[in-house]
Scaffold this motif. Sequence first.
Motif, short mmCIF file in Angstrom:
data_model
loop_
_atom_site.label_atom_id
_atom_site.label_comp_id
_atom_site.label_asym_id
_atom_site.label_seq_id
_atom_site.Cartn_x
_atom_site.Cartn_y
_atom_site.Cartn_z
N GLU A 1 -10.62 -2.59 -0.36
CA GLU A 1 -11.33 -2.19 0.85
C GLU A 1 -10.53 -1.17 1.66
O GLU A 1 -10.70 -1.05 2.86
CB GLU A 1 -11.64 -3.41 1.71
N HIS A 2 -9.68 -0.43 0.98
CA HIS A 2 -8.81 0.54 1.66
C HIS A 2 -9.14 1.95 1.17
O HIS A 2 -9.59 2.15 0.04
CB HIS A 2 -7.35 0.21 1.37
N ALA A 3 -8.89 2.93 2.05
CA ALA A 3 -9.17 4.32 1.70
C ALA A 3 -8.37 4.79 0.49
O ALA A 3 -8.76 5.75 -0.20
CB ALA A 3 -8.88 5.22 2.90
N LEU A 4 -7.26 4.10 0.20
CA LEU A 4 -6.45 4.48 -0.95
C LEU A 4 -7.22 4.32 -2.25
O LEU A 4 -6.88 4.95 -3.26
CB LEU A 4 -5.18 3.63 -0.97
N ALA A 5 -8.26 3.47 -2.26
CA ALA A 5 -9.09 3.30 -3.45
C ALA A 5 -9.72 4.62 -3.87
O ALA A 5 -9.90 4.89 -5.07
CB ALA A 5 -10.17 2.25 -3.19
N VAL A 6 -10.06 5.44 -2.89
CA VAL A 6 -10.65 6.75 -3.20
C VAL A 6 -9.60 7.66 -3.84
O VAL A 6 -9.89 8.36 -4.82
CB VAL A 6 -11.23 7.39 -1.92
N ASN A 7 -8.38 7.65 -3.31
CA ASN A 7 -7.31 8.46 -3.89
C ASN A 7 -7.05 8.09 -5.35
O ASN A 7 -6.94 8.95 -6.22
CB ASN A 7 -6.02 8.30 -3.09
N VAL A 8 -6.95 6.78 -5.59
CA VAL A 8 -6.71 6.32 -6.96
C VAL A 8 -7.89 6.66 -7.85
O VAL A 8 -7.73 7.12 -9.00
CB VAL A 8 -6.44 4.80 -6.97
N GLY A 9 -9.11 6.46 -7.34
CA GLY A 9 -10.30 6.77 -8.13
C GLY A 9 -10.37 8.23 -8.53
O GLY A 9 -10.69 8.56 -9.69
N VAL B 1 -16.25 8.56 -22.20
CA VAL B 1 -15.13 7.81 -21.63
C VAL B 1 -15.62 7.07 -20.39
O VAL B 1 -16.13 7.69 -19.45
CB VAL B 1 -13.94 8.73 -21.27
N GLY B 2 -15.45 5.76 -20.42
CA GLY B 2 -15.84 4.94 -19.28
C GLY B 2 -14.74 4.88 -18.23
O GLY B 2 -13.57 4.72 -18.56
N VAL B 3 -15.12 5.01 -16.97
CA VAL B 3 -14.18 4.96 -15.84
C VAL B 3 -14.69 3.95 -14.83
O VAL B 3 -15.83 4.04 -14.38
CB VAL B 3 -14.03 6.34 -15.16
N ASN B 4 -13.85 2.98 -14.49
CA ASN B 4 -14.22 1.99 -13.48
C ASN B 4 -14.17 2.61 -12.09
O ASN B 4 -13.15 3.19 -11.71
CB ASN B 4 -13.28 0.79 -13.55
N ILE B 5 -15.24 2.46 -11.33
CA ILE B 5 -15.32 3.01 -9.97
C ILE B 5 -15.41 1.86 -8.99
O ILE B 5 -16.26 0.97 -9.12
CB ILE B 5 -16.55 3.93 -9.83
N SER B 6 -14.51 1.88 -8.00
CA SER B 6 -14.51 0.80 -7.00
C SER B 6 -15.71 0.93 -6.07
O SER B 6 -16.29 2.01 -5.90
CB SER B 6 -13.22 0.86 -6.18
N THR B 7 -16.05 -0.19 -5.47
CA THR B 7 -17.17 -0.20 -4.52
C THR B 7 -16.91 0.74 -3.35
O THR B 7 -17.79 1.49 -2.93
CB THR B 7 -17.38 -1.63 -3.98
N ARG B 8 -15.68 0.70 -2.82
CA ARG B 8 -15.33 1.56 -1.68
C ARG B 8 -15.50 3.02 -2.04
O ARG B 8 -16.02 3.81 -1.25
CB ARG B 8 -13.88 1.27 -1.27
N HIS B 9 -15.09 3.39 -3.25
CA HIS B 9 -15.19 4.78 -3.68
C HIS B 9 -16.65 5.19 -3.86
O HIS B 9 -17.09 6.23 -3.36
CB HIS B 9 -14.42 4.96 -4.99
N LEU C 1 0.83 -1.21 0.00
CA LEU C 1 0.00 0.00 0.00
C LEU C 1 0.87 1.26 0.00
O LEU C 1 0.59 2.22 -0.73
CB LEU C 1 -0.93 0.01 1.22
N GLU C 2 1.91 1.23 0.82
CA GLU C 2 2.80 2.38 0.89
C GLU C 2 3.52 2.58 -0.44
O GLU C 2 3.71 3.72 -0.90
CB GLU C 2 3.82 2.19 2.02
N ARG C 3 3.88 1.48 -1.08
CA ARG C 3 4.54 1.59 -2.38
C ARG C 3 3.60 2.18 -3.42
O ARG C 3 4.02 2.97 -4.28
CB ARG C 3 5.02 0.19 -2.83
N LEU C 4 2.31 1.84 -3.35
CA LEU C 4 1.33 2.39 -4.29
C LEU C 4 1.11 3.88 -4.03
O LEU C 4 0.91 4.67 -4.97
CB LEU C 4 0.02 1.61 -4.19
N ARG C 5 1.14 4.27 -2.75
CA ARG C 5 1.03 5.71 -2.44
C ARG C 5 2.17 6.48 -3.10
O ARG C 5 1.96 7.55 -3.67
CB ARG C 5 1.09 5.93 -0.92
N ARG C 6 3.37 5.93 -3.00
CA ARG C 6 4.52 6.59 -3.62
C ARG C 6 4.38 6.62 -5.14
O ARG C 6 4.82 7.56 -5.79
CB ARG C 6 5.83 5.90 -3.21
N ALA C 7 3.79 5.56 -5.68
CA ALA C 7 3.61 5.51 -7.14
C ALA C 7 2.73 6.65 -7.62
O ALA C 7 2.99 7.25 -8.67
CB ALA C 7 2.99 4.16 -7.53
#
Length: 588
Positions: A375-383, A406-414, A320-326
């Motif tokens: 199921e993590h709050a990071l899903a909202v950041n990415v979304g 343009v279609g955009v996939n939205i996660s359940t958490r978001h 998760l931390e690596r994805l935040r840095r990404a």
Amino acid sequence: MQQKPRPRILAIDDTPANLQVLAAALASDFAVQIATSGAMGLALAARSAPDLILLDVMMPEMDGHEVCRRLQADPALRHIPVIFVSAMAGLEAEAAGYALGACDYITKPIRVDRAKLRIRNLLEREALRAALGGKERELERVAHYDNLTGLPNRILLADRMEQALIQAQRRGERLAVVFLDLDGFKAINDQHGHAAGDHLLITLAQRMQQTLRDSDTLARLGGDEFVAVLQDVNDVSASAPMLKRLLDAACEPVQFGDLALQVSASLGVTFYPQDEAVAPDQLLRQADQAMYQAKLGGKNRFHVFDANRDRDIRNHQEELERLRRAIAQGELELLYQPTIELRSGAVIGVEALIRWRHPQRGLLTSAQFLPLIEEHALAVNVGEWVLERVLRQIEDWQASGLAWPVGVNISTRHLRGANFSRRLREILALHPSVDPGRLVLEVLEISALNDLNRVAGVIEDCRAFGVRFTLDDFGNGHSSLTCLKQLPVAQVKIYQGFVANMPGDAQDRAILHSIIGLIKALDRQVVAEGVESAEHGRLLLQMGCERGQGYGIARPMAAAELPIWMQHWRAHPEWLGTAARPLAAATV
């Protein structure tokens, strides 16, 4: 006022005349005992240790040096300060005496006034040293032991644990670290006062200590928290009886005046060694985590730390931390895959697909990293990152004369997060030139099923300001007619698993034909994913599905490549004249 007793001095000299003169000179200030040989002096000192010894160096049979050696070798006598008395002067003679343990050196003939002063100074120095020694021992006790229970404290526990780990490694043994927290102790303190709480802690500490072996350690960290280090335990089953005894000791009532105080305990246990290297402080954290699980499990029990599960959790946190840095370092990017009208080949929209250009692993698809944040709050950041980039891209295409949804996939958490529709409106407001109808949010059918009413409400809120929705992956899982009917979506994408296998699977063709008919009957647009070949497109057209997406049309590509692809794209010739067939003709 009672007179302070005079310091006792033992004078050892083989010449009686010397002793008599010395005793008479010192008698006013000191109680002097005389011995005429080394052996006699050692016997008198052993019988009743004096405060100081005056020791002649040059004596027959046993000289002063040998007497001093024997004094130093006796634990009961080595603390007595010794002053050598000798006619030999010089630094070499004095150095020899000091090397044997003497505290001072007086040369003959003795000057009584100077001897008295040096004896008095030495006795005062020794008295001060003894007092400081007592203070040092007290400070040592305060520094390493709990003031209330007398158990080792956190500092001594750290040392004991370090030694226990070294010993376990050397002997090839296992040890257990137990974190113990009393259940209900705060209520005792609050209801009956700190005196009752302290009495309870002291009593339980003694009882728990008695359940352990001499080689084990029980320490108090503070409050109602204790730690036990149990040496030489093979596994959970071997330690279970000791853990049960600790629980029983903590549960036993404690009498305090007329009150019967009772608590229980929650124990967390971890073992050493483990598959990975682990430090003492990590073992304490592991045992603490396990103790918390014991409390969640109902208290008055023990829970064993799961090192494998903990490793998985730590790996997940690192990813998760690596994805935040990404995100921060610009390693995420979007590719776009066209959706076409099969019969004419016209592009009717594109789907934005997120990728991670990982420095070590190369280009990762969404399936390789998005499940990490499902199921993590990071899903909202990415979304929100995707939404912002897509809206910018729509602006760029509009400036070039290209305009498509343009279609955009939205996660359940978001999607189910607080104020999703309000936040989406705010993001759209930053791009006023973009028609909200150009944004199509794709919701997975399986995620919508988990909270159908809420998802339907969010979709209605967003449709109110122009955003459209697609139900994605329909047929992947437990397809629900209720879901299809209740969700106000404009379009349904059929799960590519049905589409990909249908050329060689008559049952898939029958199911797919039925699904297409159902969707169209509910007045929804149908898009088939997984169009891999001309045969896929032909069969879909026969079933009445006129929209498709897949590698047989175009692979996902960078935004700049899309206009170039459009210039060269042509629909397959056999699609142009393919007509839809009745449902019965397309079944098995």
